[in-house]
Design an enzyme around this catalytic site. Structure first.
Site, PDB file in Angstrom:
ATOM      1  N   ASP A   9       1.170   5.929   6.026  1.00 50.24           N
ATOM      2  CA  ASP A   9       1.330   5.289   4.719  1.00 50.24           C
ATOM      3  C   ASP A   9       2.720   5.647   4.192  1.00 50.24           C
ATOM      4  O   ASP A   9       3.294   6.668   4.563  1.00 50.24           O
ATOM      5  CB  ASP A   9       0.251   5.761   3.733  1.00 50.24           C
ATOM      6  CG  ASP A   9       0.014   4.762   2.605  1.00 50.24           C
ATOM      7  OD1 ASP A   9      -0.954   3.982   2.685  1.00 50.24           O
ATOM      8  OD2 ASP A   9       0.819   4.747   1.645  1.00 50.24           O
ATOM      9  N   SER A  10       3.231   4.804   3.288  1.00 49.94           N
ATOM     10  CA  SER A  10       4.547   5.108   2.721  1.00 49.94           C
ATOM     11  C   SER A  10       4.425   5.982   1.470  1.00 49.94           C
ATOM     12  O   SER A  10       5.437   6.437   0.947  1.00 49.94           O
ATOM     13  CB  SER A  10       5.282   3.806   2.385  1.00 49.94           C
ATOM     14  OG  SER A  10       4.497   3.052   1.490  1.00 49.94           O
ATOM     15  N   ASN A  67       7.379   3.863   6.577  1.00 50.72           N
ATOM     16  CA  ASN A  67       7.217   2.432   6.391  1.00 50.72           C
ATOM     17  C   ASN A  67       6.517   1.916   7.651  1.00 50.72           C
ATOM     18  O   ASN A  67       7.054   2.041   8.757  1.00 50.72           O
ATOM     19  CB  ASN A  67       8.595   1.796   6.221  1.00 50.72           C
ATOM     20  CG  ASN A  67       8.503   0.299   6.036  1.00 50.72           C
ATOM     21  OD1 ASN A  67       7.617  -0.369   6.579  1.00 50.72           O
ATOM     22  ND2 ASN A  67       9.433  -0.234   5.270  1.00 50.72           N
ATOM     23  N   ALA A  68       5.333   1.362   7.482  1.00 55.55           N
ATOM     24  CA  ALA A  68       4.524   0.985   8.651  1.00 55.55           C
ATOM     25  C   ALA A  68       5.223  -0.082   9.492  1.00 55.55           C
ATOM     26  O   ALA A  68       5.085  -0.094  10.717  1.00 55.55           O
ATOM     27  CB  ALA A  68       3.157   0.501   8.202  1.00 55.55           C
ATOM     28  N   CYS A 106      -5.589  -8.690   1.742  1.00 55.77           N
ATOM     29  CA  CYS A 106      -6.227  -8.739   0.422  1.00 55.77           C
ATOM     30  C   CYS A 106      -5.480  -9.696  -0.498  1.00 55.77           C
ATOM     31  O   CYS A 106      -5.642  -9.654  -1.707  1.00 55.77           O
ATOM     32  CB  CYS A 106      -6.326  -7.345  -0.191  1.00 55.77           C
ATOM     33  SG  CYS A 106      -4.756  -6.515  -0.356  1.00 55.77           S
TER      34      CYS A 106
HETATM   35  N1  SAH Z   1      -6.823   1.159   3.815  1.00 53.73           N
HETATM   36  C1  SAH Z   1      -6.854   1.757   2.502  1.00 53.73           C
HETATM   37  C2  SAH Z   1      -6.233   0.906   1.430  1.00 53.73           C
HETATM   38  C3  SAH Z   1      -4.819   0.478   1.705  1.00 53.73           C
HETATM   39  S1  SAH Z   1      -3.989  -0.093   0.280  1.00 53.73           S
HETATM   40  C4  SAH Z   1      -8.288   2.091   2.126  1.00 53.73           C
HETATM   41  O1  SAH Z   1      -9.209   1.488   2.701  1.00 53.73           O
HETATM   42  O2  SAH Z   1      -8.491   2.923   1.256  1.00 53.73           O
HETATM   43  C5  SAH Z   1      -2.395  -0.362   0.890  1.00 53.73           C
HETATM   44  C6  SAH Z   1      -1.615   0.886   1.189  1.00 53.73           C
HETATM   45  O3  SAH Z   1      -0.380   0.486   1.766  1.00 53.73           O
HETATM   46  C7  SAH Z   1      -1.249   1.750   0.003  1.00 53.73           C
HETATM   47  O4  SAH Z   1      -1.709   3.057   0.241  1.00 53.73           O
HETATM   48  C8  SAH Z   1       0.289   1.743  -0.042  1.00 53.73           C
HETATM   49  O5  SAH Z   1       0.832   3.014  -0.399  1.00 53.73           O
HETATM   50  C9  SAH Z   1       0.622   1.409   1.381  1.00 53.73           C
HETATM   51  N2  SAH Z   1       1.920   0.764   1.664  1.00 53.73           N
HETATM   52  C10 SAH Z   1       2.533  -0.226   0.971  1.00 53.73           C
HETATM   53  N3  SAH Z   1       3.644  -0.632   1.621  1.00 53.73           N
HETATM   54  C11 SAH Z   1       3.733   0.121   2.753  1.00 53.73           C
HETATM   55  C12 SAH Z   1       4.637   0.153   3.851  1.00 53.73           C
HETATM   56  N4  SAH Z   1       5.682  -0.678   3.932  1.00 53.73           N
HETATM   57  N5  SAH Z   1       4.416   1.042   4.840  1.00 53.73           N
HETATM   58  C13 SAH Z   1       3.348   1.867   4.801  1.00 53.73           C
HETATM   59  N6  SAH Z   1       2.459   1.869   3.785  1.00 53.73           N
HETATM   60  C14 SAH Z   1       2.637   1.002   2.781  1.00 53.73           C
END
Ligand code: SAH
Length: 419
Positions: A275-276, A301-302, A362
Site C-alpha cells: 500500500d502507499s 506505489n503499487a 469500486c
Molecule cells: N483492500 C482493502 C481496501 C483498499 S482501499 C480492504 O479490503 O480493506 C484502497 C487502498 O489503496 C488504500 O489503502 C490506499 O491507501 C491505497 N492506494 C491508493 N493509491 C495507491 C497506489 N498508487 N499504490 C498503492 N496503494 C495505493
C-alpha cells in the site's frame, strides 16, 4: 401577475412541482430528482421535508430537499410524512432487523446504507461496540433528526461509543457548517472487531474463537468510515481459492492479506501486502500481530512495484488488486479503464499457471460490463486465458437498490488464470 407560491396555505408544508422528466424518474422508482427537473420550488428552506407534486398538482410523495446539491430531491416516502424524526427512527430499526436476517459470523457490518435503506444521506457502520455514522445531507443534519438517530442507535444496539465521521467535501457541497470528526456519544471510539469466524448471535463455540480474524478499528482515524466492510464476504471468498505465494496490492489495513494468511480455507505459503499509505500499513501490521502472525508489508506505489516485479520476473500464485476508485466522475472513465487494464495486465503476467487473480473496482462509473471488457483485453495482451470462478459485488449488508444504480459500485472478480 403575482408568482404562484408553492407553499400550500392549508398545511403550510413546503412543496415542489416536478417537470415531466422528474416525474418519470420517480415513476422509475429512482429516489433522486435533479434540480434541473424541479419545475417549481418557492421558499423551500434548506433541508426541509417537502411534498412532491407533478405539474398538475397531483401528489407523488414526500422528499428531503437540498438547497445546494444538484440532487435537489431525495424521496423518503411515497405517502405523507408527519414526523420525520419518528420515520427515521422506524427506518433505522428496520435496517437493523434486515441485517439480523443476513449478517452472520461478524460483529462488523454496515447498519444503514443511505438510499438502499430508504434513509438518504445517512450511513452507519458497526464495528463491535463502536458505531460510526456519516451524515451527508441537510435534512439528516437537522437537530431533531440527529437526536432521533442517536437515540435509536443507543436503544437498539447499546454501543460503547458513537463516532461521527465528517466528509468535509460533502459538507461544503451541502452548505453545512464545517464540523470535526469525533465522538458523539459514550466513551469509546476505537475497538477490536472480528470477522469470518466470530459469531455475534448465539453461543460462541471454541471454533468461532479460533477461526475469527480480528482487526483493530479506530472510528476517528483511517479512510472512508475507517474499514472497508463492503469487502468482508469477498475476503472470505478469496480465501477459498488462494494458494501458494500471495500478493495483496492496495491492501489498506490488511483485509484480504490477513484472510489469505489466516482463513482456514486459504493455503498460502507467504503473503505480502502493498500500500502507499504508511498509517494503513502500520495498522495492517498491528492487525497481523493481533492474530499472532507476522506478514511482509511494503510501502510503495503499487503501479511502480508491479512494473518492477514483473520486469524482474517475480512470480506469484495469488494476486489481489483492490485499488481506490479510479473514475470519480464520468469524465475520468477512459483514463480509469486504462489504469485497470495496466494493473490487471501486469498481475496476469506475474501469475503462475493456475494462479488466482482477485480483482476489484469500486468505481461506480465503471460498469461490470466495462470491467469485464478491460479484463478480457488485458488477458489478450498478456496471452493468458481467464476463467471466472466468481463474479461478486459488495457484501449483503450494503444492499443494492435495483432502480438506483448508484447503490451498486463494487465489483470483485475471482479468476483462474491459465497460459
Ligand atoms: N483492500 C482493502 C481496501 C483498499 S482501499 C480492504 O479490503 O480493506 C484502497 C487502498 O489503496 C488504500 O489503502 C490506499 O491507501 C491505497 N492506494 C491508493 N493509491 C495507491 C497506489 N498508487 N499504490 C498503492 N496503494 C495505493
Amino acid at each position: 401577475m403575482p408568482k404562484k407560491r408553492a407553499v400550500s396555505a392549508k398545511n403550510a408544508e413546503p412543496s415542489v412541482k416536478l417537470s415531466a422528466r422528474g416525474v418519470a424518474r420517480l415513476q422509475g422508482r429512482h429516489p433522486w430528482v435533479y434540480r434541473s427537473d424541479v419545475a417549481e420550488a418557492n421558499d423551500v428552506p434548506p433541508g426541509s421535508v417537502v411534498r412532491v407534486h407533478d405539474l398538475r398538482g397531483k401528489f407523488l410523495g414526500t422528499a428531503l430537499y437540498s438547497s445546494s446539491s444538484q440532487i435537489a430531491i431525495r424521496m423518503i416516502s411515497h405517502g405523507s410524512v408527519a414526523d420525520l424524526p419518528a420515520l427515521v427512527a422506524e427506518r433505522i430499526r428496520a435496517a437493523i432487523a434486515y441485517r439480523k436476517e443476513l449478517v452472520s459470523n461478524t460483529d462488523a457490518y454496515r447498519i444503514v446504507f443511505s438510499e438502499a435503506d430508504f434513509l438518504p444521506g445517512l450511513i452507519v457502520d458497526r464495528c463491535n461496540d463502536v458505531l460510526t455514522l456519516q451524515i451527508l445531507t441537510q435534512a439528516m443534519n437537522a437537530a431533531p433528526v440527529r437526536e432521533a438517530i442517536l437515540r435509536t442507535l443507543c436503544d437498539e444496539l447499546q454501543p460503547a461509543g458513537i463516532v461521527e465521521r465528517v466528509d468535509p467535501r460533502i459538507r461544503e457541497l451541502e452548505q453545512l457548517p464545517p464540523a470535526q470528526s469525533g465522538l458523539l456519544w459514550g466513551q469509546k471510539s476505537s475497538t477490536v472487531f472480528s470477522m469470518n469466524g466470530g459469531k455475534t448471535t448465539g453461543p460462541k463455540t471454541p471454533d468461532d474463537e479460533t477461526s475469527a480474524i480480528r482487526f483493530h478499528y479506530d472510528g476517528v482515524e483511517g479512510q472512508k468510515t475507517g474499514a472497508f466492510l463492503d469487502q468482508l464476504e469477498n475476503d472470505a471468498a478469496a480465501a477459498q481459492y488462494a494458494h501458494g505465494e500471495a500478493l495483496d496490492a492496495f491492501c489498506y489495513q490488511g483485509g484480504f492479506a490477513l484472510h489469505l494468511a489466516l482463513h482456514p480455507a486459504a493455503k498460502c505459503s507467504s503473503v505480502t501486502g502493498v500500500d502507499s499509505s504508511r498509517p494503513a500499513l502500520e495498522m495492517a501490521e498491528k492487525n497481523a500481530l493481533l492474530n499472532g502472525r507476522e506478514l511482509e508489508w511494503i510501502e510503495a506505489n503499487a503501479f511502480d512495484l508491479l512494473r518492477e516485479y514483473a520486469g524482474a520476473g517475480r512470480r506469484y500464485d495469488t494476486i489481489v488488486l483492490d485499488p481506490p476508485a479510479f473514475a470519480k466522475t464520468k469524465r475520468d472513465l477512459e483514463k480509469a479503464l486504462g489504469g485497470y487494464k495496466e494493473l490487471n495486465l501486469r498481475a496476469m503476467k506475474m501469475l503462475r499457471p493456475g494462479g488466482i487473480l482477485v480483482t476489484c473496482s469500486c468505481s461506480f462509473h465503471v460498469s461490470t460490463a466495462d470491467f469485464l471488457k478491460v479484463l478480457a483485453a488485458a488477458a489478450q495482451d498478456a496471452h493468458k486465458s481467464l476463467r471466472v470462478l466468481e463474479n461478486r459485488g459488495a457484501a449483503k449488508d450494503h444492499p443494492i437498490l435495483l432502480n438506483a444504480p448508484e447503490t451498486s459500485y463494487l465489483k470483485c472478480l475471482i479468476l483462474s488464470v491459465s497460459n
